[in-house]
Design an enzyme around this catalytic site. Structure first.
Site, PDB file in Angstrom:
ATOM      1  CG  HIS A   1      14.801  32.484  40.982  1.00  0.00           C
ATOM      2  ND1 HIS A   1      14.725  31.863  39.752  1.00  0.00           N
ATOM      3  CD2 HIS A   1      13.699  33.274  41.080  1.00  0.00           C
ATOM      4  CE1 HIS A   1      13.620  32.249  39.140  1.00  0.00           C
ATOM      5  NE2 HIS A   1      12.977  33.100  39.920  1.00  0.00           N
TER       6      HIS A   1
ATOM      7  CG  MET B   1      18.945  28.637  32.536  1.00  0.00           C
ATOM      8  SD  MET B   1      18.424  29.480  34.050  1.00  0.00           S
ATOM      9  CE  MET B   1      17.280  30.642  33.364  1.00  0.00           C
ATOM     10  NE  ARG B   2      19.897  21.270  30.397  1.00  0.00           N
ATOM     11  CZ  ARG B   2      19.109  20.965  29.375  1.00  0.00           C
ATOM     12  NH1 ARG B   2      18.077  20.166  29.533  1.00  0.00           N
ATOM     13  NH2 ARG B   2      19.346  21.448  28.177  1.00  0.00           N
TER      14      ARG B   2
ATOM     15  N   GLY C   1      27.510  33.330  32.778  1.00  0.00           N
ATOM     16  CA  GLY C   1      28.465  32.906  33.805  1.00  0.00           C
ATOM     17  C   GLY C   1      28.981  34.006  34.707  1.00  0.00           C
ATOM     18  CB  SER C   2      27.954  37.479  35.545  1.00  0.00           C
ATOM     19  OG  SER C   2      26.647  37.371  36.057  1.00  0.00           O
ATOM     20  CG  ASN C   3      25.385  34.921  39.647  1.00  0.00           C
ATOM     21  OD1 ASN C   3      25.402  35.466  40.742  1.00  0.00           O
ATOM     22  ND2 ASN C   3      24.524  35.261  38.693  1.00  0.00           N
TER      23      ASN C   3
ATOM     24  CE  LYS D   1      16.292  16.905  33.549  1.00  0.00           C
ATOM     25  NZ  LYS D   1      15.597  17.948  34.342  1.00  0.00           N
TER      26      LYS D   1
HETATM   27  C1  GAR Z   1      21.112  34.856  36.992  1.00  0.00           C
HETATM   28  O1  GAR Z   1      20.412  36.076  37.030  1.00  0.00           O
HETATM   29  C2  GAR Z   1      20.385  33.800  37.789  1.00  0.00           C
HETATM   30  O2  GAR Z   1      19.743  34.316  38.927  1.00  0.00           O
HETATM   31  C3  GAR Z   1      19.397  33.278  36.791  1.00  0.00           C
HETATM   32  O3  GAR Z   1      20.140  33.197  35.601  1.00  0.00           O
HETATM   33  C4  GAR Z   1      21.071  34.273  35.573  1.00  0.00           C
HETATM   34  C5  GAR Z   1      22.415  33.746  35.141  1.00  0.00           C
HETATM   35  O4  GAR Z   1      23.314  34.789  34.941  1.00  0.00           O
HETATM   36  N1  GAR Z   1      18.837  32.018  37.197  1.00  0.00           N
HETATM   37  C6  GAR Z   1      17.564  31.666  37.020  1.00  0.00           C
HETATM   38  O5  GAR Z   1      16.762  32.352  36.429  1.00  0.00           O
HETATM   39  C7  GAR Z   1      17.188  30.311  37.617  1.00  0.00           C
HETATM   40  N2  GAR Z   1      15.797  30.081  37.525  1.00  0.00           N
HETATM   41  P1  GAR Z   1      24.860  34.515  34.830  1.00  0.00           P
HETATM   42  O6  GAR Z   1      25.031  33.372  33.797  1.00  0.00           O
HETATM   43  O7  GAR Z   1      25.480  35.783  34.360  1.00  0.00           O
HETATM   44  O8  GAR Z   1      25.364  34.103  36.190  1.00  0.00           O
END
Ligand code: GAR
Length: 187
Positions: A109, A90-91, A12-14, A65
């Site tokens: 991404h 991730m879905r 969840g950093s984003n 789903k």
């Molecule tokens: C991020 O690096 C995002 O780009 C990636 O998951 C990570 C989540 O990090 N997403 C994918 O790979 C989508 N295909 P976070 O939970 O710290 O935000």
């Protein structure tokens, strides 16, 4: 005031940087809902700490789903969400969500798409021997990491340390996602 929802499955950093930027007024919106498909994910604690409403579910509690996505759509509608930001969710989305919110869903991404789609982009790029890495923000459609590109940012890395590369990917993602969401909401 516009309202965004942030979907996440893990750390969840984003989510955190988007929610902080909303709260600080840098993004002109309220982070009104967090949606998570993993009850044990750290992002749940982050949302709770910020007092952001969340819908956390286990896919296995639903028959399909379509069924859990209908519930997500109901909650997005209830909140009057203008933009959905996938942040490590991730879905692949199906017709329920895309039918209701298509054209209003973005994703981040950790590669320069169309290279290295999927869940292990950073490891795959490193294993491939890539020297220029990057991140992409794109519109979401029914394909895996395949919708139209909105923004990209690249950086050079010539080492072999996965943890360091991941750190640099995140450090590139965070400001790019905030800037891009801000721009989209101002358009
Ligand atoms: C991020 O690096 C995002 O780009 C990636 O998951 C990570 C989540 O990090 N997403 C994918 O790979 C989508 N295909 P976070 O939970 O710290 O935000």
């Amino acid at each position: 005031m516009k309202r965004i929802a942030i979907f996440a499955s893990g750390e969840g950093s984003n989510f955190q940087v988007l929610a902080d930027a909303c709260r600080q007024g840098e993004i002109p919106a309220e982070a009104a809902l967090m949606v998570c498909d993993r009850p044990t994910a750290r992002v749940n604690e982050r949302a709770d700490r910020m007092g952001i409403e969340r819908f956390t579910f286990s896919p296995r509690d639903y028959a399909s789903k379509a069924e859990y996505e209908r519930e997500i759509v109901r909650r997005l509608d209830e909140k009057g969400i203008d933009l959905v930001c996938l942040a490590g969710y991730m879905r692949i989305l199906s017709d329920e969500l895309l039918g209701a919110y298509g054209g209003r869903i973005v994703n981040i991404h950790p590669s320069l798409l169309p290279a290295f789609k999927g869940a292990h982009a950073i490891e795959q790029a490193l294993a491939y021997g890539v020297k220029v890495f990057g991140v992409t923000v794109h519109w979401v459609d029914a394909t895996l990491d395949g919708g139209r590109i909105i923004a990209q940012r690249a950086f050079s890395y010539e080492g072999s340390d996965l943890a360091e590369l991941e750190r640099q990917v995140h450090a590139t993602e965070h400001p790019l996602y905030v800037e891009t969401v801000k721009r989209l909401l101002n358009e």
